[in-house]
Design a protein around this motif. Structure first.
Motif, PDB file in Angstrom:
ATOM      1  N   MET A 124       0.850  -1.204   0.000  1.00 35.54           N
ATOM      2  CA  MET A 124       0.000   0.000   0.000  1.00 35.54           C
ATOM      3  C   MET A 124       0.888   1.257   0.000  1.00 35.54           C
ATOM      4  O   MET A 124       1.767   1.378   0.858  1.00 35.54           O
ATOM      5  CB  MET A 124      -0.883  -0.021   1.258  1.00 35.54           C
ATOM      6  N   ASN A 125       0.675   2.154  -0.969  1.00 36.18           N
ATOM      7  CA  ASN A 125       1.499   3.360  -0.953  1.00 36.18           C
ATOM      8  C   ASN A 125       0.947   4.356   0.082  1.00 36.18           C
ATOM      9  O   ASN A 125      -0.096   4.142   0.682  1.00 36.18           O
ATOM     10  CB  ASN A 125       1.619   3.980  -2.357  1.00 36.18           C
ATOM     11  N   LYS A 126       1.724   5.457   0.266  1.00 36.34           N
ATOM     12  CA  LYS A 126       1.382   6.406   1.342  1.00 36.34           C
ATOM     13  C   LYS A 126      -0.004   7.012   1.154  1.00 36.34           C
ATOM     14  O   LYS A 126      -0.762   7.179   2.095  1.00 36.34           O
ATOM     15  CB  LYS A 126       2.415   7.537   1.330  1.00 36.34           C
ATOM     16  N   GLN A 127      -0.308   7.326  -0.107  1.00 36.00           N
ATOM     17  CA  GLN A 127      -1.601   7.975  -0.361  1.00 36.00           C
ATOM     18  C   GLN A 127      -2.756   7.023  -0.044  1.00 36.00           C
ATOM     19  O   GLN A 127      -3.764   7.434   0.551  1.00 36.00           O
ATOM     20  CB  GLN A 127      -1.674   8.424  -1.819  1.00 36.00           C
ATOM     21  N   ASP A 128      -2.591   5.738  -0.405  1.00 30.91           N
ATOM     22  CA  ASP A 128      -3.635   4.751  -0.083  1.00 30.91           C
ATOM     23  C   ASP A 128      -3.817   4.653   1.427  1.00 30.91           C
ATOM     24  O   ASP A 128      -4.926   4.507   1.929  1.00 30.91           O
ATOM     25  CB  ASP A 128      -3.261   3.368  -0.632  1.00 30.91           C
ATOM     26  N   LYS A 129      -2.665   4.737   2.125  1.00 32.64           N
ATOM     27  CA  LYS A 129      -2.719   4.626   3.590  1.00 32.64           C
ATOM     28  C   LYS A 129      -3.550   5.788   4.186  1.00 32.64           C
ATOM     29  O   LYS A 129      -4.409   5.589   5.020  1.00 32.64           O
ATOM     30  CB  LYS A 129      -1.275   4.663   4.133  1.00 32.64           C
ATOM     31  N   TRP A 130      -3.294   7.000   3.689  1.00 33.40           N
ATOM     32  CA  TRP A 130      -4.061   8.153   4.183  1.00 33.40           C
ATOM     33  C   TRP A 130      -5.530   8.050   3.783  1.00 33.40           C
ATOM     34  O   TRP A 130      -6.419   8.321   4.571  1.00 33.40           O
ATOM     35  CB  TRP A 130      -3.458   9.472   3.681  1.00 33.40           C
ATOM     36  N   ASN A 131      -5.766   7.613   2.532  1.00 34.88           N
ATOM     37  CA  ASN A 131      -7.154   7.456   2.085  1.00 34.88           C
ATOM     38  C   ASN A 131      -7.891   6.468   2.970  1.00 34.88           C
ATOM     39  O   ASN A 131      -9.029   6.716   3.385  1.00 34.88           O
ATOM     40  CB  ASN A 131      -7.183   6.954   0.634  1.00 34.88           C
ATOM     41  N   GLU A 132      -7.219   5.362   3.268  1.00 33.01           N
ATOM     42  CA  GLU A 132      -7.851   4.335   4.103  1.00 33.01           C
ATOM     43  C   GLU A 132      -8.213   4.913   5.473  1.00 33.01           C
ATOM     44  O   GLU A 132      -9.285   4.668   6.013  1.00 33.01           O
ATOM     45  CB  GLU A 132      -6.893   3.155   4.255  1.00 33.01           C
ATOM     46  N   ARG A 133      -7.296   5.734   6.009  1.00 30.39           N
ATOM     47  CA  ARG A 133      -7.546   6.353   7.319  1.00 30.39           C
ATOM     48  C   ARG A 133      -8.775   7.272   7.263  1.00 30.39           C
ATOM     49  O   ARG A 133      -9.625   7.249   8.148  1.00 30.39           O
ATOM     50  CB  ARG A 133      -6.302   7.133   7.723  1.00 30.39           C
ATOM     51  N   TYR A 134      -8.868   8.061   6.182  1.00 27.72           N
ATOM     52  CA  TYR A 134     -10.012   8.982   6.099  1.00 27.72           C
ATOM     53  C   TYR A 134     -11.318   8.230   5.844  1.00 27.72           C
ATOM     54  O   TYR A 134     -12.392   8.687   6.227  1.00 27.72           O
ATOM     55  CB  TYR A 134      -9.763  10.060   5.041  1.00 27.72           C
ATOM     56  N   LEU A 135     -11.240   7.070   5.209  1.00 23.49           N
ATOM     57  CA  LEU A 135     -12.444   6.266   5.021  1.00 23.49           C
ATOM     58  C   LEU A 135     -12.843   5.592   6.333  1.00 23.49           C
ATOM     59  O   LEU A 135     -14.022   5.482   6.661  1.00 23.49           O
ATOM     60  CB  LEU A 135     -12.208   5.198   3.940  1.00 23.49           C
ATOM     61  N   ARG A 136     -11.823   5.150   7.078  1.00 21.42           N
ATOM     62  CA  ARG A 136     -12.066   4.469   8.363  1.00 21.42           C
ATOM     63  C   ARG A 136     -12.720   5.427   9.366  1.00 21.42           C
ATOM     64  O   ARG A 136     -13.578   5.065  10.132  1.00 21.42           O
ATOM     65  CB  ARG A 136     -10.726   3.959   8.908  1.00 21.42           C
ATOM     66  N   ASN A 137     -12.217   6.684   9.332  1.00 27.15           N
ATOM     67  CA  ASN A 137     -12.879   7.750  10.101  1.00 27.15           C
ATOM     68  C   ASN A 137     -12.923   7.470  11.611  1.00 27.15           C
ATOM     69  O   ASN A 137     -13.959   7.636  12.240  1.00 27.15           O
ATOM     70  CB  ASN A 137     -14.305   7.923   9.559  1.00 27.15           C
ATOM     71  N   ASP A 138     -11.797   7.045  12.189  1.00 23.29           N
ATOM     72  CA  ASP A 138     -11.785   6.747  13.625  1.00 23.29           C
ATOM     73  C   ASP A 138     -11.562   8.017  14.452  1.00 23.29           C
ATOM     74  O   ASP A 138     -11.592   9.125  13.922  1.00 23.29           O
ATOM     75  CB  ASP A 138     -10.728   5.665  13.946  1.00 23.29           C
ATOM     76  N   SER A 139     -11.321   7.844  15.753  1.00 22.56           N
ATOM     77  CA  SER A 139     -11.266   9.021  16.633  1.00 22.56           C
ATOM     78  C   SER A 139     -10.091   9.937  16.295  1.00 22.56           C
ATOM     79  O   SER A 139     -10.156  11.147  16.483  1.00 22.56           O
ATOM     80  CB  SER A 139     -11.178   8.574  18.089  1.00 22.56           C
ATOM     81  N   SER A 140      -8.987   9.383  15.750  1.00 24.90           N
ATOM     82  CA  SER A 140      -7.849  10.242  15.411  1.00 24.90           C
ATOM     83  C   SER A 140      -8.225  11.187  14.257  1.00 24.90           C
ATOM     84  O   SER A 140      -7.736  12.300  14.154  1.00 24.90           O
ATOM     85  CB  SER A 140      -6.619   9.405  15.048  1.00 24.90           C
ATOM     86  N   VAL A 141      -9.118  10.727  13.394  1.00 24.53           N
ATOM     87  CA  VAL A 141      -9.577  11.569  12.283  1.00 24.53           C
ATOM     88  C   VAL A 141     -10.518  12.662  12.806  1.00 24.53           C
ATOM     89  O   VAL A 141     -10.472  13.807  12.346  1.00 24.53           O
ATOM     90  CB  VAL A 141     -10.272  10.705  11.199  1.00 24.53           C
ATOM     91  N   ALA A 142     -11.323  12.310  13.793  1.00 28.64           N
ATOM     92  CA  ALA A 142     -12.277  13.293  14.346  1.00 28.64           C
ATOM     93  C   ALA A 142     -11.539  14.532  14.852  1.00 28.64           C
ATOM     94  O   ALA A 142     -12.045  15.652  14.752  1.00 28.64           O
ATOM     95  CB  ALA A 142     -13.082  12.650  15.457  1.00 28.64           C
ATOM     96  N   LYS A 143     -10.320  14.325  15.353  1.00 24.08           N
ATOM     97  CA  LYS A 143      -9.537  15.475  15.863  1.00 24.08           C
ATOM     98  C   LYS A 143      -9.236  16.487  14.767  1.00 24.08           C
ATOM     99  O   LYS A 143      -9.023  17.659  15.020  1.00 24.08           O
ATOM    100  CB  LYS A 143      -8.226  14.970  16.461  1.00 24.08           C
ATOM    101  N   GLU A 144      -9.194  16.002  13.540  1.00 19.57           N
ATOM    102  CA  GLU A 144      -8.865  16.902  12.419  1.00 19.57           C
ATOM    103  C   GLU A 144     -10.009  17.831  12.059  1.00 19.57           C
ATOM    104  O   GLU A 144      -9.882  18.652  11.158  1.00 19.57           O
ATOM    105  CB  GLU A 144      -8.469  16.074  11.191  1.00 19.57           C
ATOM    106  N   LEU A 145     -11.140  17.680  12.743  1.00 19.58           N
ATOM    107  CA  LEU A 145     -12.286  18.530  12.411  1.00 19.58           C
ATOM    108  C   LEU A 145     -12.207  19.894  13.084  1.00 19.58           C
ATOM    109  O   LEU A 145     -13.023  20.759  12.822  1.00 19.58           O
ATOM    110  CB  LEU A 145     -13.596  17.812  12.789  1.00 19.58           C
ATOM    111  N   THR A 146     -11.218  20.069  13.952  1.00 16.05           N
ATOM    112  CA  THR A 146     -11.066  21.393  14.586  1.00 16.05           C
ATOM    113  C   THR A 146      -9.739  22.012  14.143  1.00 16.05           C
ATOM    114  O   THR A 146      -8.743  21.307  13.975  1.00 16.05           O
ATOM    115  CB  THR A 146     -11.074  21.293  16.127  1.00 16.05           C
ATOM    116  N   PRO A 147      -9.718  23.321  13.987  1.00 18.61           N
ATOM    117  CA  PRO A 147      -8.483  23.987  13.542  1.00 18.61           C
ATOM    118  C   PRO A 147      -7.361  23.798  14.564  1.00 18.61           C
ATOM    119  O   PRO A 147      -7.632  23.586  15.746  1.00 18.61           O
ATOM    120  CB  PRO A 147      -8.866  25.463  13.455  1.00 18.61           C
TER     121      PRO A 147
END
Ligand SMILES: C[S@@+](CC[C@H](N)C(=O)[O-])C[C@H]1O[C@@H](n2cnc3c(N)ncnc32)[C@H](O)[C@@H]1O
Length: 195
Positions: free
Chosen positions: A1-24
């Motif tokens: 899996m390349n780096k971009q796929d890894k990030w895409n997978e993370r944003y699709l998974r949408n776990d709590s670490s991603v939720a943190k990105e919703l605030t500036p």
């Protein structure tokens, strides 16, 4: 899996670490008084683009770039829903960094590619301001990436941005309760000034 796929997978998974990105990022939100009233701003490696949404709402003409098409498409949906005007782009910023003298504000949070710093500095217009926040090296139990390539050494951010004038710098003392959220991070605001 390349780096971009890894990030895409993370944003699709949408776990709590991603939720943190919703605030500036704190460096931007708590120091918005350093923003100019008008001009062009870039949220580089924007992820879900919380910084970009904040910049656009502050009245800046805002671009948001990230190599993850999943993140960019999520940002576009949010911007549309909130009727916030910004220009988003799926863009590998290591291969295609910002052009020289093109932004009044650049915000980078939780992304580190050391060779990019000269280009970030060149991309600022005169009096342009860089907001930067990311992890510094720390103990084995600290949050954030393990790979040292993605963690700054203490005070390294000051060296990497040396041509700029420092307006604010902190590596917060995390033994204080109010700094808990900033554990093992460096925050910098620095401006490109004339000689
Ligand atoms: C930890 S996230 C941070 C996202 C956002 N800046 C924030 O603070 O919420 C790192 C982001 O960098 C992006 N990224 C990684 N390498 C990149 C590259 N070469 N060009 C553009 N974006 C990249 C990833 O897709 C991911 O969205």
């Amino acid at each position: 899996m390349n780096k971009q796929d890894k990030w895409n997978e993370r944003y699709l998974r949408n776990d709590s670490s991603v939720a943190k990105e919703l605030t500036p990022s704190i460096v931007l939100k708590n120091h918005a008084s350093f923003l100019p009233q008008q001009g062009k701003a870039l949220d580089l490696a924007c992820g879900l683009g919380a910084n970009a949404l904040f910049l656009a709402e502050a009245g800046l003409i805002t671009s948001a770039w990230d190599s993850s098409d999943v993140a960019i498409s999520r940002l576009e949906k949010v911007a549309l829903k909130r009727q916030i005007n910004l220009s988003s782009q799926v863009r590998d910023v290591c291969l295609r960094p910002p052009e020289e003298n093109s932004f009044d504000v650049i915000v980078v949070s939780f992304f580190l590619h050391r060779p990019l710093f000269p280009e970030l500095i060149a991309a600022l217009k005169l009096n342009g301001v860089l907001f930067y926040q990311t992890f510094v090296v720390a103990g084995p139990n600290s949050k954030g990436p393990r790979n040292p390539n993605y963690r700054l050494n203490s005070k390294e951010l000051l060296l990497l941005t040396k041509p700029l004038k420092v307006l604010y710098y902190a590596e917060p003392n995390t033994s204080l309760k109010e700094n808990e959220a900033l554990a093992d991070q460096a925050l910098l605001i620095a401006q490109k000034v004339g000689r």
